[in-house]
Design a protein around this motif. Structure first.
Motif, PDB file in Angstrom:
ATOM      1  N   LEU A  77       0.848  -1.187   0.000  1.00  0.00           N
ATOM      2  CA  LEU A  77       0.000   0.000   0.000  1.00  0.00           C
ATOM      3  C   LEU A  77       0.886   1.240   0.000  1.00  0.00           C
ATOM      4  N   SER A 132       1.858   4.087   2.846  1.00  0.00           N
ATOM      5  CA  SER A 132       1.372   3.638   4.146  1.00  0.00           C
ATOM      6  C   SER A 132       2.531   3.301   5.076  1.00  0.00           C
ATOM      7  N   LEU A 192      -2.546  -0.560   8.686  1.00  0.00           N
ATOM      8  CA  LEU A 192      -1.592   0.365   8.101  1.00  0.00           C
ATOM      9  C   LEU A 192      -2.255   1.730   8.024  1.00  0.00           C
ATOM     10  N   PHE A 193      -1.460   2.783   8.059  1.00  0.00           N
ATOM     11  CA  PHE A 193      -2.007   4.137   8.079  1.00  0.00           C
ATOM     12  C   PHE A 193      -1.420   4.954   6.934  1.00  0.00           C
ATOM     13  N   ARG A 194      -2.309   5.670   6.250  1.00  0.00           N
ATOM     14  CA  ARG A 194      -1.896   6.574   5.181  1.00  0.00           C
ATOM     15  C   ARG A 194      -2.389   7.963   5.514  1.00  0.00           C
ATOM     16  N   TYR A 207      -5.792  10.735   9.010  1.00  0.00           N
ATOM     17  CA  TYR A 207      -5.209   9.486   8.541  1.00  0.00           C
ATOM     18  C   TYR A 207      -6.321   8.550   8.123  1.00  0.00           C
ATOM     19  N   TYR A 249      -6.095   1.086   7.134  1.00  0.00           N
ATOM     20  CA  TYR A 249      -6.361  -0.065   6.273  1.00  0.00           C
ATOM     21  C   TYR A 249      -6.123  -1.360   7.054  1.00  0.00           C
ATOM     22  N   GLU A 254      -8.342   9.335  -1.038  1.00  0.00           N
ATOM     23  CA  GLU A 254      -8.925   9.010   0.257  1.00  0.00           C
ATOM     24  C   GLU A 254     -10.099   9.956   0.513  1.00  0.00           C
ATOM     25  N   THR A 277       4.354   9.892  -1.668  1.00  0.00           N
ATOM     26  CA  THR A 277       2.945   9.781  -1.344  1.00  0.00           C
ATOM     27  C   THR A 277       2.135   9.850  -2.629  1.00  0.00           C
TER      28      THR A 277
END
Length: 414
Positions: free
Chosen positions: A109, A112, A158-160, A166, A169, A302, A360
């Protein structure tokens, strides 16, 4: 037993065959691996390069590998934020013919991070709270679709970056199960596990000196329960309105839209005496702004990014000479949106050097430029313009951009 690769894409097995399946994952050579941050896992996990993609490979027994692969495919079909399943590899043996564990392959991902990598520099309490909010939103979305996680924790997500917030996922579905609906007891079990797991994970960070002194693990672990309950109540509560206040229903739907959810179906009943109506959103789908942005522009972002981009798009459209809402001679929103992507969005993103923006996604890069333009304009007392904002962003912000932390030199609090 012959090596078998079950993949979601019929072209994928040919690329995957080049990986060294006859070696235990711990012994894979560096030339096929990619150095990326890894979270804590009960299994061996490595990132490997296959063709043009970076894949996460997890060594796991065959039965749970096949089961988790199926669950991830179901979540992908339901539109739930989770890692993208690629393939399951079974029938692995080493050079001496001894069996090796199967492998579950998911797509990396982009952009992330596991939570421990984000805490390498001590995060502000406000940022920790945003991580908890993201995890609570993910848990609500899972429960709305009938998915019982069974192991909700920071480690299994996981974090984006998602504009100023944020997005979380799901990365580990091994203990999950999908049902038509979940009982209150099933949801409570997930919530309690989340509270205990998160408090424990924050205590580990505290012991290692990676937690901000003002963050108390136990209250922060309990905070996800309150955030979950507030959001679940807002999305599922039954409302009773006076019959002459039908606009209250529209206001409730707009409130759900602002939270990022669409009402796909609703139940409205009139009271026996006819003086009130009862409104209950029956099916609530997440991604309201994502779908709106995708429909208008073709951009996939997002939810918070999409909301920010839509606001910028609407402001830009209002300044166009051929923008005339309701006028059949005026340009349609889809036409203007296409022009905005061509003349504003893409030139802005491409003005940021590739080595900086590749960290990103394009929507986050655009959002950060917008935020920096606002910051510079506030400081100057006038709009500094897009070109000046991009130039200053590239010079001072993008090179040192990182998740909000005490050490972060490029972050501005909105």
């Amino acid at each position: 037993m012959a090596l078998q690769i079950s993949a979601t894409n019929p072209e994928q097995p040919a690329v995957l065959l080049d990986l060294p399946w006859s070696l235990p994952l711990e012994e894979w050579p560096d030339d096929c691996l990619v150095a990326l941050p890894r979270g804590i896992s009960r299994h061996v996990v490595r990132f490997a390069e296959a063709g043009s993609e970076v894949l996460a490979v997890k060594e796991i027994a065959e039965r749970p590998a096949v089961r988790e692969f199926g669950l991830l495919r179901d979540l992908h079909r339901l539109g739930i934020p989770a890692v993208d399943p690629v393939a399951v590899v079974t029938g692995r043996v080493d050079a001496d013919g001894r069996p090796l564990e199967s492998a579950l392959i998911t797509r990396h991902l982009k952009g992330s991070l596991p939570y421990r990598s984000m805490f390498e520099s001590t995060m502000r309490p406000s940022t920790v709270k945003r991580l908890m909010d993201a995890l609570a939103v993910l848990l609500v979305r899972l429960h709305l679709t009938g998915f019982a996680w069974g192991d909700c924790s920071l480690s299994n997500a996981l974090f984006r970056r998602d504009a100023g917030a944020y997005a979380a996922y799901l990365v580990d579905a091994e203990t999950g199960q999908i049902q038509p609906t979940l009982s209150r007891g099933q949801r409570d079990y997930d919530i309690e596990l989340a509270r205990v797991n998160i408090a424990g994970e924050l205590m580990d960070l505290e012991a290692s000196g990676s937690l901000h002194p003002s963050v108390d693990p136990v209250p922060f672990g309990a905070a996800i329960v309150r955030r979950y309950e507030d959001l679940w109540h807002e999305l599922t509560r039954e409302s009773v309105y006076p019959v002459d206040k039908g606009h209250y229903i529209d206001r409730r739907i707009r409130r759900l839209n602002e939270l990022g959810f669409d009402v796909a179906e609703m139940q409205i009943e009139r009271s026996p005496v006819g003086d009130t109506v009862t409104f209950l959103p029956k099916v609530v789908d997440a991604g309201h702004h994502q779908r709106q942005l995708l429909r208008l522009t073709g951009l996939d972002a997002e939810e918070n990014q999409a909301r920010r981009l839509l606001n910028d798009l609407e402001s830009w459209m209002a300044g166009q000479d051929d923008y005339a809402p309701g006028d059949p001679l005026g340009a349609r929103p889809e036409v203007l949106a296409h022009r905005w992507v061509r003349d504003v969005f893409r030139p802005t993103v491409r003005a940021v050097p590739l080595e900086l923006r590749s960290r990103t996604d394009a929507a986050q890069t655009y959002h950060e430029v917008l935020e920096h333009r606002w910051y510079l304009s506030e400081r100057a007392g006038k709009d500094v313009g897009r070109d000046a904002a991009i130039e200053d962003y590239v010079a001072h912000i993008a090179p040192c951009s990182e998740p909000d932390s005490v050490a972060g030199t490029g972050a501005h609090e909105a």
